[in-house]
Design a protein around this motif. Sequence first.
Motif, PDB file in Angstrom:
ATOM      1  N   ASP A   1       2.776  15.033  14.928  1.00 19.32           N
ATOM      2  CA  ASP A   1       1.319  14.961  15.170  1.00 19.32           C
ATOM      3  C   ASP A   1       0.493  15.049  13.888  1.00 19.32           C
ATOM      4  OD1 ASP A   1       1.602  14.666  17.900  1.00 19.32           O
ATOM      5  OD2 ASP A   1       1.647  16.837  18.243  1.00 19.32           O
ATOM      6  N   GLU A   2       1.046  14.612  12.750  1.00 12.20           N
ATOM      7  CA  GLU A   2       0.292  14.701  11.501  1.00 12.20           C
ATOM      8  C   GLU A   2       0.714  13.569  10.559  1.00 12.20           C
ATOM      9  OE1 GLU A   2      -0.597  17.973   7.932  1.00 12.20           O
ATOM     10  OE2 GLU A   2       0.642  18.528   9.656  1.00 12.20           O
ATOM     11  N   TRP A   3      -0.282  12.938   9.944  1.00 14.32           N
ATOM     12  CA  TRP A   3      -0.004  11.888   8.968  1.00 14.32           C
ATOM     13  C   TRP A   3       0.354  12.514   7.622  1.00 14.32           C
ATOM     14  CZ3 TRP A   3       0.846   6.950   9.985  1.00 14.32           C
ATOM     15  CH2 TRP A   3       0.311   6.393  11.156  1.00 14.32           C
ATOM     16  N   GLY A   4       1.348  11.943   6.955  1.00 15.45           N
ATOM     17  CA  GLY A   4       1.740  12.412   5.630  1.00 15.45           C
ATOM     18  C   GLY A   4       2.328  11.288   4.800  1.00 15.45           C
ATOM     19  N   THR A   5       2.739  11.592   3.585  1.00 12.12           N
ATOM     20  CA  THR A   5       3.220  10.570   2.647  1.00 12.12           C
ATOM     21  C   THR A   5       4.712  10.773   2.355  1.00 12.12           C
ATOM     22  OG1 THR A   5       2.599  11.911   0.742  1.00 12.12           O
ATOM     23  CG2 THR A   5       0.932  10.397   1.602  1.00 12.12           C
ATOM     24  N   ILE A   6       5.248   9.901   1.477  1.00 15.10           N
ATOM     25  CA  ILE A   6       6.642   9.966   1.048  1.00 15.10           C
ATOM     26  C   ILE A   6       6.677  10.063  -0.472  1.00 15.10           C
ATOM     27  CG2 ILE A   6       8.856   8.736   0.996  1.00 15.10           C
ATOM     28  CD1 ILE A   6       8.072   7.396   3.614  1.00 15.10           C
ATOM     29  N   CYS A   7       7.487  10.974  -1.003  1.00 14.29           N
ATOM     30  CA  CYS A   7       7.586  11.151  -2.455  1.00 14.29           C
ATOM     31  C   CYS A   7       8.425  10.036  -3.067  1.00 14.29           C
ATOM     32  CB  CYS A   7       8.213  12.521  -2.766  1.00 14.29           C
ATOM     33  SG  CYS A   7       8.325  12.848  -4.540  1.00 14.29           S
ATOM     34  N   ASP A   8       8.101   9.657  -4.329  1.00 16.26           N
ATOM     35  CA  ASP A   8       8.794   8.549  -4.978  1.00 16.26           C
ATOM     36  C   ASP A   8      10.101   8.953  -5.673  1.00 16.26           C
ATOM     37  OD1 ASP A   8       7.991   9.869  -7.261  1.00 16.26           O
ATOM     38  OD2 ASP A   8       6.482   8.399  -7.845  1.00 16.26           O
ATOM     39  N   ASP A   9      10.515  10.219  -5.609  1.00 18.29           N
ATOM     40  CA  ASP A   9      11.772  10.635  -6.239  1.00 18.29           C
ATOM     41  C   ASP A   9      12.946   9.877  -5.622  1.00 18.29           C
ATOM     42  OD1 ASP A   9      10.321  12.370  -7.724  1.00 18.29           O
ATOM     43  OD2 ASP A   9      10.974  14.199  -6.710  1.00 18.29           O
ATOM     44  N   ASP A  10      13.774   9.273  -6.476  1.00 22.79           N
ATOM     45  CA  ASP A  10      14.975   8.530  -6.051  1.00 22.79           C
ATOM     46  C   ASP A  10      14.645   7.350  -5.147  1.00 22.79           C
ATOM     47  OD1 ASP A  10      16.486  10.394  -7.439  1.00 22.79           O
ATOM     48  OD2 ASP A  10      16.773  11.671  -5.670  1.00 22.79           O
ATOM     49  N   PHE A  11      13.398   6.883  -5.173  1.00 19.18           N
ATOM     50  CA  PHE A  11      13.007   5.774  -4.287  1.00 19.18           C
ATOM     51  C   PHE A  11      13.681   4.481  -4.744  1.00 19.18           C
ATOM     52  CE2 PHE A  11      10.223   3.061  -1.786  1.00 19.18           C
ATOM     53  CZ  PHE A  11       9.894   3.881  -0.705  1.00 19.18           C
ATOM     54  N   THR A  12      14.111   3.660  -3.787  1.00 22.00           N
ATOM     55  CA  THR A  12      14.792   2.399  -4.108  1.00 22.00           C
ATOM     56  C   THR A  12      14.226   1.262  -3.269  1.00 22.00           C
ATOM     57  OG1 THR A  12      16.468   2.684  -2.385  1.00 22.00           O
ATOM     58  CG2 THR A  12      16.958   3.650  -4.564  1.00 22.00           C
ATOM     59  N   LEU A  13      14.657   0.041  -3.602  1.00 23.27           N
ATOM     60  CA  LEU A  13      14.236  -1.127  -2.828  1.00 23.27           C
ATOM     61  C   LEU A  13      14.802  -1.055  -1.402  1.00 23.27           C
ATOM     62  CD1 LEU A  13      12.638  -3.781  -3.050  1.00 23.27           C
ATOM     63  CD2 LEU A  13      14.775  -4.930  -3.666  1.00 23.27           C
ATOM     64  N   GLY A  14      15.967  -0.421  -1.243  1.00 15.66           N
ATOM     65  CA  GLY A  14      16.515  -0.240   0.105  1.00 15.66           C
ATOM     66  C   GLY A  14      15.581   0.563   0.987  1.00 15.66           C
TER      67      GLY A  14
ATOM     68  N   GLY B   1       0.805  -1.208   0.000  1.00 15.12           N
ATOM     69  CA  GLY B   1       0.000   0.000   0.000  1.00 15.12           C
ATOM     70  C   GLY B   1       0.844   1.267   0.000  1.00 15.12           C
ATOM     71  N   ARG B   2       0.161   2.373  -0.001  1.00 15.16           N
ATOM     72  CA  ARG B   2       0.815   3.676   0.090  1.00 15.16           C
ATOM     73  C   ARG B   2       1.379   3.839   1.503  1.00 15.16           C
ATOM     74  NH1 ARG B   2      -3.334   6.436  -0.951  1.00 15.16           N
ATOM     75  NH2 ARG B   2      -3.919   6.993   1.177  1.00 15.16           N
ATOM     76  N   VAL B   3       2.634   4.267   1.592  1.00 15.10           N
ATOM     77  CA  VAL B   3       3.260   4.435   2.904  1.00 15.10           C
ATOM     78  C   VAL B   3       2.876   5.797   3.471  1.00 15.10           C
ATOM     79  CG1 VAL B   3       5.415   4.503   4.185  1.00 15.10           C
ATOM     80  CG2 VAL B   3       5.201   3.001   2.213  1.00 15.10           C
ATOM     81  N   GLU B   4       2.358   5.774   4.689  1.00 15.05           N
ATOM     82  CA  GLU B   4       2.056   7.017   5.390  1.00 15.05           C
ATOM     83  C   GLU B   4       2.801   7.025   6.715  1.00 15.05           C
ATOM     84  OE1 GLU B   4      -2.150   7.638   5.637  1.00 15.05           O
ATOM     85  OE2 GLU B   4      -2.346   7.932   3.470  1.00 15.05           O
ATOM     86  N   VAL B   5       3.368   8.171   7.055  1.00 10.92           N
ATOM     87  CA  VAL B   5       4.187   8.317   8.256  1.00 10.92           C
ATOM     88  C   VAL B   5       3.593   9.398   9.154  1.00 10.92           C
ATOM     89  CG1 VAL B   5       5.766   9.849   7.020  1.00 10.92           C
ATOM     90  CG2 VAL B   5       6.518   8.768   9.132  1.00 10.92           C
TER      91      VAL B   5
END
Length: 588
Positions: free
Chosen positions: A23-36, A15-19
């Motif tokens: 005190d607020e939920w947000g997402t992570i951008c896919d720029d330079d994203f890797t399997l690591g 699923g979409r990763v949310e962090v």
Amino acid sequence: LKFRLAGYPRKHNEGRVEVFYNDEWGTICDDDFTLGNAHVLCRHLGFVAATGWAHSAKYGKGVGRIWLDNVNCAGNEKSIGDCKHRGWGNSDCSHEEDAGVVCKDERIPGFKDSNVIEVRKLLARVGSRQEPHAVPPELCVSPHVSPCCWRCGTGSWQGVGTWQAPRVTQGTGQGARPACAAAGRVAGDTSTATGHAGRGSGLLSPHRLFTERQQLNYRLHSVSCTGTEVHLSMCSFEFYRGNTSAACGAGMPAVVSCVPGPLFATGNAHKKKQRQQQQQQGQPRIRLKGGAKVGEGRVEVLKSSEWGTICDDRWNLQSASVVCRELGFGSAKEALTGARMGQGTGPIHLNEVQCRGTEKSLWSCPFRNITQEDCKHTEDAAVRCNIPYMGYENLIRLSGGRSRFEGRVEVAVGAGDGDQPRWGLVCGEGWGTLEAMVACRQLGLGFANHGLQETWYWDASNVTEMVMSGVKCAGHEMSLSHCQHHGASLSCRNTGTRFAAGVICSETASDLLLHAPLVQETAYIEDRPLHMLYCAAEENCLASSARLANWPYGHRRLLRFSSQIHNRGRADFRPKAGRHSWVWHECH
């Protein structure tokens, strides 16, 4: 930091990763994203590793802040915060670039998921050491009553660290229900020292024997349960600090006696009472499907004479426990989401079920009616219930197979009254898939792929005597001994070991279901010219009278319809024959 998977459509491990940061939920951008990056995030989520990742908001666009951008992890970092990135909240991305992960469907041992409870570590949070101890033999005088470990029936509760006994200061009996529910049973009786003083009851004799020989260390006291808790650790309690051997000086260890639910009752009186209850209640309105073991499966409910599933939104242990208790099991061990027990068919009747735990039926819980956009069958809810330990798997074993999932079936007979069990073979005559299903369930190995009537190629045991024949199962039994069989009057035409029954088991299986209404809706009659039926004739798809027809003139009257077959199981369906053995035909 907290992490979660979100979005649609997805399984429970993707699923979409949310962090959750600041005190607020947000997402992570896919720029330079890797399997690591995905490896680190999956470990945050409780999975052992990642198998892939997704870009461009594959699981839908998130809302709120985009917390991280240009994340670059080596893969061995303990936290995503240890990886290189542009800084928290510093991003030039839109939510169309939200990253997702696909995690390996294997949990990190010991990972605490809010929808899973491990029964054998009830007191992990108050124990002094992490290694569980075996049940001391002094405590096992009675099969129903033992202090300290609260051995409910034959399902045990192991403490953590030194042996520490809970003390009941007020005999409400409510603490017994979560303790026994976690062992898959129903609370029958509770006792304290004051409750039985001077009455000569034999109920307390096991721990009188024990306390004469060893001083107990008391850790828990003032355990206060409402009786609806999923787990004893969810009750309020206090624990002694300092010198625990001097605690509870005037008291005794708390004792609980549990009785098996109707499904596990062994006496005829219990079974007769169960049949009477079923007749009074009529057709059940809830059932479990798709599970390999007793007490697990996809939850299905009956509404308007049609069986349907439940959407997993807000599905938790409280709601799952109401289902388990309604079906005659203990409390829920696990509340499963993401169609972990296979996808159902038909309507999805309920969504956002929110039980308090006090309800006797799931239909008494608040829920929201479903709309077409809300849920799909990829979100079907399921449960794993606590059930009593019955010891059935000790009465069966496999021998000679290439793996632990296959082999010749050997059963133990004559194990009562302290006698040593005698192992023997099962006659292969009449042995089929239903019997193999029961054998695999009793072994704890899942579903049956094959039931084999000849096993000469698995001759790897010294056991040669046939001890069971005429086995006929309905498929739902928990043990082969519960199926019809010849008993002591063995009758097997071929008594050689090569004709003994065998099984090949599998943890998952396909489950095919024909969409019958579609056949009814699409059926029609067609008069088809014979010159268009040469292929059908070659494949023997026409009635035998077609051979007498004046080919290629005339016609045949055919019944035509569409068919659709659903796989409701947990494994892909593949033909038994390999591709090399398929017959290729010019017609198709």
